[in-house]
Design an enzyme around this catalytic site. Structure first.
Site, PDB file in Angstrom:
ATOM      1  N   HIS A 197      -0.936  -8.071  -8.664  1.00 22.83           N
ATOM      2  CA  HIS A 197      -1.853  -8.597  -7.647  1.00 22.83           C
ATOM      3  C   HIS A 197      -3.118  -9.069  -8.374  1.00 22.83           C
ATOM      4  O   HIS A 197      -3.465  -8.525  -9.422  1.00 22.83           O
ATOM      5  CB  HIS A 197      -2.181  -7.443  -6.690  1.00 22.83           C
ATOM      6  CG  HIS A 197      -2.984  -7.796  -5.488  1.00 22.83           C
ATOM      7  ND1 HIS A 197      -4.345  -7.968  -5.532  1.00 22.83           N
ATOM      8  CD2 HIS A 197      -2.620  -7.987  -4.200  1.00 22.83           C
ATOM      9  CE1 HIS A 197      -4.783  -8.246  -4.310  1.00 22.83           C
ATOM     10  NE2 HIS A 197      -3.764  -8.270  -3.482  1.00 22.83           N
ATOM     11  N   ASP A 242      -1.563   0.881 -10.277  1.00 23.96           N
ATOM     12  CA  ASP A 242      -2.029   0.323  -9.010  1.00 23.96           C
ATOM     13  C   ASP A 242      -1.079   0.832  -7.931  1.00 23.96           C
ATOM     14  O   ASP A 242       0.073   0.396  -7.844  1.00 23.96           O
ATOM     15  CB  ASP A 242      -2.007  -1.212  -9.099  1.00 23.96           C
ATOM     16  CG  ASP A 242      -2.246  -1.884  -7.748  1.00 23.96           C
ATOM     17  OD1 ASP A 242      -2.364  -1.176  -6.727  1.00 23.96           O
ATOM     18  OD2 ASP A 242      -2.290  -3.133  -7.714  1.00 23.96           O
ATOM     19  N   GLN A 285       0.557  -0.346  -2.994  1.00 27.87           N
ATOM     20  CA  GLN A 285       1.769  -0.503  -2.180  1.00 27.87           C
ATOM     21  C   GLN A 285       2.705   0.698  -2.294  1.00 27.87           C
ATOM     22  O   GLN A 285       3.780   0.691  -1.680  1.00 27.87           O
ATOM     23  CB  GLN A 285       2.536  -1.767  -2.598  1.00 27.87           C
ATOM     24  CG  GLN A 285       1.772  -3.060  -2.381  1.00 27.87           C
ATOM     25  CD  GLN A 285       1.538  -3.374  -0.910  1.00 27.87           C
ATOM     26  OE1 GLN A 285       2.183  -2.808  -0.016  1.00 27.87           O
ATOM     27  NE2 GLN A 285       0.618  -4.271  -0.635  1.00 27.87           N
ATOM     28  N   LYS A 322      -3.941   0.685   3.966  1.00 27.38           N
ATOM     29  CA  LYS A 322      -2.507   0.407   3.971  1.00 27.38           C
ATOM     30  C   LYS A 322      -1.704   1.663   4.297  1.00 27.38           C
ATOM     31  O   LYS A 322      -0.480   1.629   4.361  1.00 27.38           O
ATOM     32  CB  LYS A 322      -2.078  -0.134   2.604  1.00 27.38           C
ATOM     33  CG  LYS A 322      -2.651  -1.519   2.284  1.00 27.38           C
ATOM     34  CD  LYS A 322      -2.079  -2.049   0.989  1.00 27.38           C
ATOM     35  CE  LYS A 322      -2.918  -3.144   0.369  1.00 27.38           C
ATOM     36  NZ  LYS A 322      -2.857  -4.420   1.084  1.00 27.38           N
ATOM     37  N   CYS A 327      -1.909 -13.129  -2.970  1.00 24.67           N
ATOM     38  CA  CYS A 327      -2.802 -12.725  -4.055  1.00 24.67           C
ATOM     39  C   CYS A 327      -2.039 -12.474  -5.345  1.00 24.67           C
ATOM     40  O   CYS A 327      -2.340 -11.516  -6.077  1.00 24.67           O
ATOM     41  CB  CYS A 327      -3.632 -11.497  -3.679  1.00 24.67           C
ATOM     42  SG  CYS A 327      -4.707 -11.795  -2.285  1.00 24.67           S
TER      43      CYS A 327
END
Lengths: 146, 409
Positions: free
Chosen positions: B121, B198, B201, B224, B364
């Site tokens: 991303h 990261d 997600q 999220k 993104c």
């Protein structure tokens, strides 16, 4: 939303411009090249045009994007060819008014552009329709200030 | 796990959009919020609201207890050793920027390497580009396999003894692939590099154990994972965080302020300048309680089944291109696609007219879009409240979209 609204967005004339874009390509001997993109969605356009004696004598576009952005670019190039620079800029302002749902000078013959009126009801898509017009306005304003 | 029961806890899902029942398939962009989280935040503002870590009054103490209580919930959620390792941030972006601007900018120099992947991303690309510019370090990319997965051979070939930082997303927001971050962390460590994960997600959808992964930093966002926007987490190993300088300065983070210099509070507060995101953190705590009650393994299992179902149904639509591995076992709960030559914006608009919310654009991830040779794609993403019925409606909508544009192409 009714499919009626959708049909208003995707009028036949829009689809025709999308499928058979007018003035697609690059003017090798153009007097101006403007690149613009819509960073939120990835649409991009390269606009080249040729101005002589204050008149836009030719315009071409290249780029990629959705049906609304590409058909709008096609219609825009069609509309400004043969117009004086200040007339083309005025048309861009009218187009912006149409997109924002503002009152506009309806004496002017919009031709195919009229078909894009339905976009005003889809706020998320207005930026698609205005991309090519913003590029044109930027380029011609530079021309005017020369 | 009773999905219909879960759905009832998300008031926003019970509405019509454009004359059709809402089918929300954009949870990878942001998830919806359960009533428990909304009520917790409402209660905070109605009954507790006060600034934290200052003053002696009762509400101040209650707010501080609730805020620090949320930190403990996050600690448990990711199995960090100590709450000193849990820093509240604005979101994943701020968390990654903190690692880049503090740890990396201070420790890297010309000749050093930062390694990321082609699927990252933008928030896990640009901070490293900036570090590379400032320090003279080189930014390298681990290539992708044909199906969008990462091979550990490529990881070993890209990470060298000069690599100081490796930063990889655990789950791709476009390809849906689950990356082997534990194995990548091991390779990073063998080469003397630190490992940044990261988790934007992954944290909402699967159990994360930072000690098991042995990552040095983990970044994720609250919004999220059923929590409000504006709150996120940076986890970091204590020995690294202790040596790092804050990147923001002001109230809340200081020990002593003198005329020419100041000293910092201990961890984690030295990284939380200014009045913190109190209500957001408390909301995140409530979201973690909610997710724990259902169970992260149950959620992961549910989404996995939905992904399998969606891949199967969507592949049957003629003209469908699906990005990422078709093998559902390699995937999390999202499917990125294009249909015939219909531009994804047009797909999203026609689906929206049916009440179906999907994302369209470059997500993104422009370098990844380039790799996929697509200027834009559409994405349907699933969460604990989605059902097979949602996917059936999506597929019906896609068939309609194709028909709608059939006279064009």
């Amino acid at each position: 939303m009714s499919s009626n609204n959708l049909d208003n967005l995707y009028r036949r004339v829009i689809m025709d411009h999308y499928k058979n874009p007018r003035n697609r390509g690059i003017l090798e001997d153009g007097s101006h090249t403007i690149n613009m993109n819509n960073p939120t969605c990835g649409d991009r356009i390269q606009l080249t045009f040729k101005v002589e004696d204050g008149v836009v004598i030719d315009a071409r576009f290249e780029g990629e994007g959705c049906s609304i952005s590409m058909s709008s670019a096609s219609m825009m190039t069609q509309a400004i060819k043969g117009k004086k620079v200040e007339e083309a800029i005025k048309l861009s302002k009218i187009f912006s008014d149409i997109m924002q749902g503002n009152e506009y000078d309806d004496d002017i013959d919009l031709g195919d552009i009229e078909a894009l009126q339905g976009v005003a009801k889809f706020p998320a898509r207005i930026k698609c329709a205005t991309l090519a017009w913003k590029a044109m306005e930027k380029g011609l304003t530079e021309e005017e200030q020369k | 796990m009773n999905v219909l029961d879960i759905r009832r806890q998300f008031p926003i899902l019970d509405q019509e959009v454009n004359g059709n029942p809402l089918v929300y398939l954009d949870s990878s962009a942001t998830s919806q919020k359960p009533i428990q989280v909304i009520e917790t935040m409402e209660k905070y503002y109605k009954e507790i609201n006060s600034n934290v870590h200052r003053g002696v009054h009762t509400l101040g103490t209650r707010a501080t207890d609730a805020y620090e209580g949320a930190r403990e919930k996050v600690r448990k959620f990711i199995n960090a050793k100590s709450t000193q390792e849990v820093i509240f941030t604005r979101g994943t972006t701020t968390a990654l920027n903190t690692v880049a601007a503090s740890y990396a900018a201070e420790n890297l120099s010309a000749g050093d390497e930062i390694v990321i992947t082609y699927m990252e991303h933008h928030s896990n690309i640009i901070p490293w580009q900036q570090v590379a510019r400032r320090t003279g370090a080189t930014l390298k990319y681990i290539p992708l396999q044909e199906d969008g997965t990462i091979s550990l051979d490529d990881v070993r070939a890209t990470i060298t003894a000069n690599t100081r930082v490796v930063s990889v997303m655990q789950v791709s927001n476009v390809l849906g692939v689950i990356n082997p971050v534990k194995e990548i962390a091991q390779i990073a460590h063998e080469n003397g590099a630190i490992m940044v994960v990261d988790g934007a997600q992954s944290a909402p959808h699967m159990k994360i154990d930072v000690q098991d992964l042995d990552c040095d930093f983990l970044a994720f966002s609250g919004h999220k994972m059923c929590a409000p926007t504006g709150i996120g987490v940076l986890y970091g190993k204590k020995h690294l965080l202790e040596k790092m300088e804050p990147i923001e300065f002001g109230g809340e983070m200081i020990d002593f302020v003198h005329l020419q210099e100041s000293t910092w509070k201990e961890l984690p507060w030295k990284f939380e300048a200014g009045t913190p995101i109190i209500a957001g953190a408390i909301g995140l705590g409530a979201a973690i309680d909610f997710l724990n009650e259902i169970g992260l393994d149950n959620i992961a299992n549910h989404e996995h089944k939905l992904a399998e179902y969606a891949l199967d149904k969507m592949s049957s639509v003629p003209g469908m291109t699906i990005y990422g591995p078709l093998d559902a076992s390699k995937r999390a709960g999202l499917v990125t696609f294009n249909i015939s030559d219909v531009h994804p914006h047009d797909v999203a608009t026609v689906l929206d007219a049916e009440g179906i919310a999907v994302r369209a654009g470059h997500h993104c991830a422009q370098p990844l879009m380039k790799w996929l040779k697509a200027s834009a794609t559409a994405r349907a993403s699933f969460y604990l409240y989605n059902t097979e019925d949602d996917i059936d409606k999506l597929v019906e909508g896609l068939v309609k979209t194709k028909e709608y544009f059939s006279d064009v192409f």
